[in-house]
Structures are given as C-alpha cells and as structure tokens.
Design an enzyme around this catalytic site. Structure first.
Site, short mmCIF file in Angstrom:
data_model
loop_
_atom_site.label_atom_id
_atom_site.label_comp_id
_atom_site.label_asym_id
_atom_site.label_seq_id
_atom_site.Cartn_x
_atom_site.Cartn_y
_atom_site.Cartn_z
N ASP A 73 -4.45 3.77 6.69
CA ASP A 73 -5.24 2.28 7.14
C ASP A 73 -6.31 2.03 5.65
O ASP A 73 -6.63 0.71 6.08
CB ASP A 73 -5.77 2.58 8.46
N GLY A 74 -6.36 2.78 5.10
CA GLY A 74 -7.36 2.29 4.07
C GLY A 74 -6.69 1.06 3.19
O GLY A 74 -7.79 0.39 2.57
N GLY A 103 0.92 6.66 5.07
CA GLY A 103 -0.27 7.41 4.63
C GLY A 103 -0.19 8.18 5.22
O GLY A 103 0.32 8.76 6.26
N ARG A 177 -4.18 16.16 2.29
CA ARG A 177 -3.53 14.02 2.50
C ARG A 177 -1.68 15.36 2.14
O ARG A 177 -1.51 14.52 3.12
CB ARG A 177 -3.80 13.52 1.09
P1 ADP Z 1 -4.09 8.00 3.09
O1 ADP Z 1 -3.34 7.51 4.69
O2 ADP Z 1 -3.25 8.98 2.68
O3 ADP Z 1 -5.48 7.98 2.93
P2 ADP Z 1 -4.59 5.33 2.70
O4 ADP Z 1 -4.08 4.34 2.67
O5 ADP Z 1 -6.28 5.56 3.37
O6 ADP Z 1 -3.37 6.90 2.22
O7 ADP Z 1 -5.08 4.91 0.84
C1 ADP Z 1 -5.87 6.51 0.49
C2 ADP Z 1 -7.27 5.24 -0.72
O8 ADP Z 1 -6.48 5.48 -1.63
C3 ADP Z 1 -7.58 4.21 -0.02
O9 ADP Z 1 -9.31 4.43 0.12
C4 ADP Z 1 -6.83 2.86 -1.05
O10 ADP Z 1 -8.25 2.37 -1.03
C5 ADP Z 1 -7.36 3.60 -2.24
N1 ADP Z 1 -5.94 3.39 -2.73
C6 ADP Z 1 -5.25 2.53 -2.95
N2 ADP Z 1 -4.27 2.22 -3.81
C7 ADP Z 1 -4.55 3.48 -5.15
C8 ADP Z 1 -3.93 3.73 -5.77
N3 ADP Z 1 -3.06 3.02 -6.20
N4 ADP Z 1 -4.10 4.22 -6.75
C9 ADP Z 1 -4.91 5.53 -6.12
N5 ADP Z 1 -5.88 5.28 -4.56
C10 ADP Z 1 -5.35 3.95 -3.88
MG MG Z 2 -6.81 6.80 4.66
#
Ligand code: ADP
Ligand code: MG
Length: 380
Positions: A73-74, A103, A177
């Site tokens: 969702d992030g 994610g 994670r």
């Molecule tokens: P998860 O469900 O595993 O937490 P998310 O989509 O929520 O996955 O992403 C986790 C975090 O990583 C979010 O805060 C997002 O903004 C950040 N993010 C996005 N792209 C990258 C990247 N290339 N490297 C590191 N962090 C990232």
């Molecule tokens: Mg997240």
C-alpha cells in the site's frame, strides 16, 4: 460503457516491497497475462522512497490511461499524493489507478478482490485475481480521505489512519517484511506481550443514516475547523481518554487476512472508526484480531471495542510519544484530523465486476449475490 483501446498503462514496481520479489512476481505472473490481453505497458522500477511520488508529480498524464502499482500500500500512497501535489490535481486524480499486491501490506488489493465478490485469496492467488481484473480494465470510484497534521501539511489517504496498537504493530513489524503478510500476526504477538495504553482525546462527526451523499470533485475540507479550534457542537466527543488503539479505515481490509469492515465499499463515503479502550485483557485483544480474519470481531461482544461510521474525526494524543500512521506510513506525531471525500479517485476494477458471470473467473469465484451495474462506470 465507454471503450478505449488500446490502453497504455504505467506499472510502478517497488523492488524492496514485501519479500523483495515484486519484479519476479511481475515476470512470473503478470507479464504473460498482459501480453495475452494485448495491454501495452511500461515498467518503471522505483529506486528510492518518494521516487514514484516525484515521477507522478511531473509525468505527462496524457500519455497514460492508467497508473498501476505492483507493491504494497505504501507505493500507492506515494502515487496518490504525487497526483494531489500537482497544479492540475483535479484532472490528475481522475486517472484510473490499479493495484497488484507485491508488498507485505496489501490491504487495498485484498479489499478490491473482496468487492469483486470473489472468495478470499492470499499471496499469488490474490495477485492473479488482481491481474485478471486489471486486464478486464473496469473502473469504479474510490473514496479518499484528507488528513491534516499539526504542521499544516495535508495528505490524501485511501486506506487508514491509525494510532496506538495498530500503528505500532504496522511499523514495528516492518523489520519482518521478508516473511510477507504474516508479519502482522508476528507483530501483534510481540506487541501484546508489551501492551500499552495511549492517552488522548478523540472526537468525530457521526453519519446520520438519512444523510444523502453529496459527491464533490473538489476536496475542500468543509467539515473541518482549524486544528487549533475546538470541534463544532455537532461532533461527538468521546469521554474516554485511555485507548489501546484508534483506527479509522475506509476499505474492507486492513491486511490480506484482516477483514476489518464487513460492510465497507470502495465508495461508501464513510470513515469506519474503531477504537479499543483501556482495560481490555491481552487474550480479549488477541481474540479480536483472530476473529477479524473472518470479519467476526464485532460479534465478539467485547465491551472495549467501539465502532462508529463517521464523516470526519480528530485525534489529539496526550501521551507524549507514539506512532501515527496513514495508509501504513508513519506521519508526524501530534494532533491530526481527517474528513472523507466520497468517490473522488478512480480505481481499476471494483464494483462493476460480475465474476460469477465471467468464464475467466469460474475457477476462482463462487456464485455470489446478483449485483446492479453502477452508472458512470467506464472501461479503460
Ligand atoms: P510493503 O507492503 O512491503 O510495506 P510498500 O509498498 O508499502 O511495501 O513499500 C514500503 C516502503 O518502501 C514505502 O514507504 C515506500 O514509500 C517505500 N519505497 C518505494 N520504493 C522504494 C525503493 N525503490 N526503495 C526503498 N523504498 C521504497
Ligand atoms: Mg507498507
């Protein structure tokens, strides 16, 4: 229904999300599906946090028919806020958004799958279902919530605003994670062992059942006074000040296996406000989260759990330190208020799906009750 073909989609992938396998999930499960359905796409791999937000803020959106994220969702939170950062946000926010679960926190994907009346699915099965929906390219409205922080910053949220137990579990479990969605259960057990009480003031504007929804295209926060001003008399001020958690959620699922709001729809115009007051025992709190897998927590008869449907809310923490999350992302800690904006975003494939009538879904869906087609739905 409007048909526009071929559609061009930008697929944003966060290679760090979940178990770090989002790219493999794309090549293993989604790429072939898109080729089969003749959907042209461009893959964009994010390099750092807020990369997607910056990219979407500057993108020439006339080049794209939809923005799709393959992540948790992030990354969608970044994309929505990138769209709302734009000067042409009123137009920009109408671009259809799609979500493919890659994610560890895939709440919107689980919710969208649930709205399509398919039986519960997890992991790769959920990904396949969302991939099918994407190829079908139906679009429905999605509510957004605007969130105001003490620093005057305004954020847009599609999922949740959380404080206390839920926010702590979400953030503390990020270190697990790599185990995927089960990180929330692990985090819940760890947090239960050191259960805390959080002091604060909570107030909300309840929904009156007779109220008709006025859909608005411009997110003017007409229900919210200044954060420094008292809440209006029409608001309900909660008497308790000792909480275990406060959770405002506007989709059905908080995680793949947490069916938090049994009746929620993507565009019901409601903030579903839950709070748990202090005094709940550890076993009772665990029972609530275990029951939530099947949406049974409200039937537990727990006197500490309160559920209200609201249009707006304000939370003022008194406990000096803690965690507040918006869509699972940490925001500044302090007073916060929020209001709903019904149906201002478009999301790929939700209410309009009739899985039981579609041969492509026969293997994954049950019969389900009949549904009525919504006006204003469009194909990509
Ligand atoms: P998860 O469900 O595993 O937490 P998310 O989509 O929520 O996955 O992403 C986790 C975090 O990583 C979010 O805060 C997002 O903004 C950040 N993010 C996005 N792209 C990258 C990247 N290339 N490297 C590191 N962090 C990232
Ligand atoms: Mg997240």
């Amino acid at each position: 229904m409007e048909v526009r073909r071929p559609c061009r989609i930008m697929i944003l992938v966060n290679p760090q999300s979940g178990r770090g396998q989002a790219l493999q999930l794309f090549t293993g499960h989604i790429q072939g599906m898109l080729t089969e359905a003749s959907v042209p796409y461009t893959l964009v791999i994010t390099e750092h946090q807020n990369h997607a937000r910056e990219l979407v803020r500057k993108a020439d959106l006339s080049q794209w028919d939809a923005l799709v994220i393959l992540s948790g969702d992030g990354l969608l939170f970044e994309v929505i806020n990138g769209l709302m950062d734009r000067e042409d946000w009123q137009e920009a926010i109408q671009i259809p958004l799609g979500i493919l679960p890659g994610g560890s926190g895939n709440a919107l994907a689980a919710s969208v799958h649930h709205y399509s009346q398919s039986p519960p699915a997890w992991n790769e099965e959920l990904l396949l279902s969302c991939g099918f929906m994407l190829c079908k390219g139906l679009v429905g409205p999605l509510d957004l919530v605007s969130v105001h922080l003490a620093s005057k910053q305004r954020l847009f949220s599609f999922l949740s605003l959380a404080w206390g137990f839920v926010a702590d579990v979400d953030i503390e479990s990020e270190k697990y994670r790599h185990v995927g969605a089960i990180r929330f259960l692990m985090g819940t057990l760890v947090r239960l062992a050191s259960l805390r009480v959080y002091q604060g003031r909570l107030a909300y504007l309840p929904v009156k059942e007779i109220e008709s929804d006025t859909k608005t295209r411009a997110p003017v926060d007409s229900l919210l006074p200044d954060l420094e001003q008292p809440v209006p008399d029409t608001w309900t001020v909660v008497k308790e000040e000792d909480f275990v958690l406060v959770l405002a959620i506007y989709q059905s699922h908080l995680a793949e296996d947490l069916w938090t709001v049994p009746g929620a729809m993507a565009d019901d115009g409601l903030i579903h406000l839950f709070y748990v007051t202090a005094g709940i025992s550890r076993p009772a709190l665990l029972r609530l989260f275990l029951a939530m897998e099947k949406g049974g927590h409200l039937a537990c008869g727990c006197p500490h759990l309160v559920y209200e449907k609201v249009k707006a809310l304000r939370l003022e923490p008194i406990t000096p330190q803690g965690m507040i999350t918006v869509d699972g992302e940490v925001v500044e800690y302090g007073p916060v208020q929020a209001q709903i904006h019904p149906g201002i975003e478009s999301c790929v494939s939700i209410q309009e799906l009739h899985p039981s009538e579609d041969p492509a879904f026969v293997s994954t869906s049950g019969p389900g009750p009949p549904k009525t087609e919504k006006a204003g739905s469009a194909r990509l």
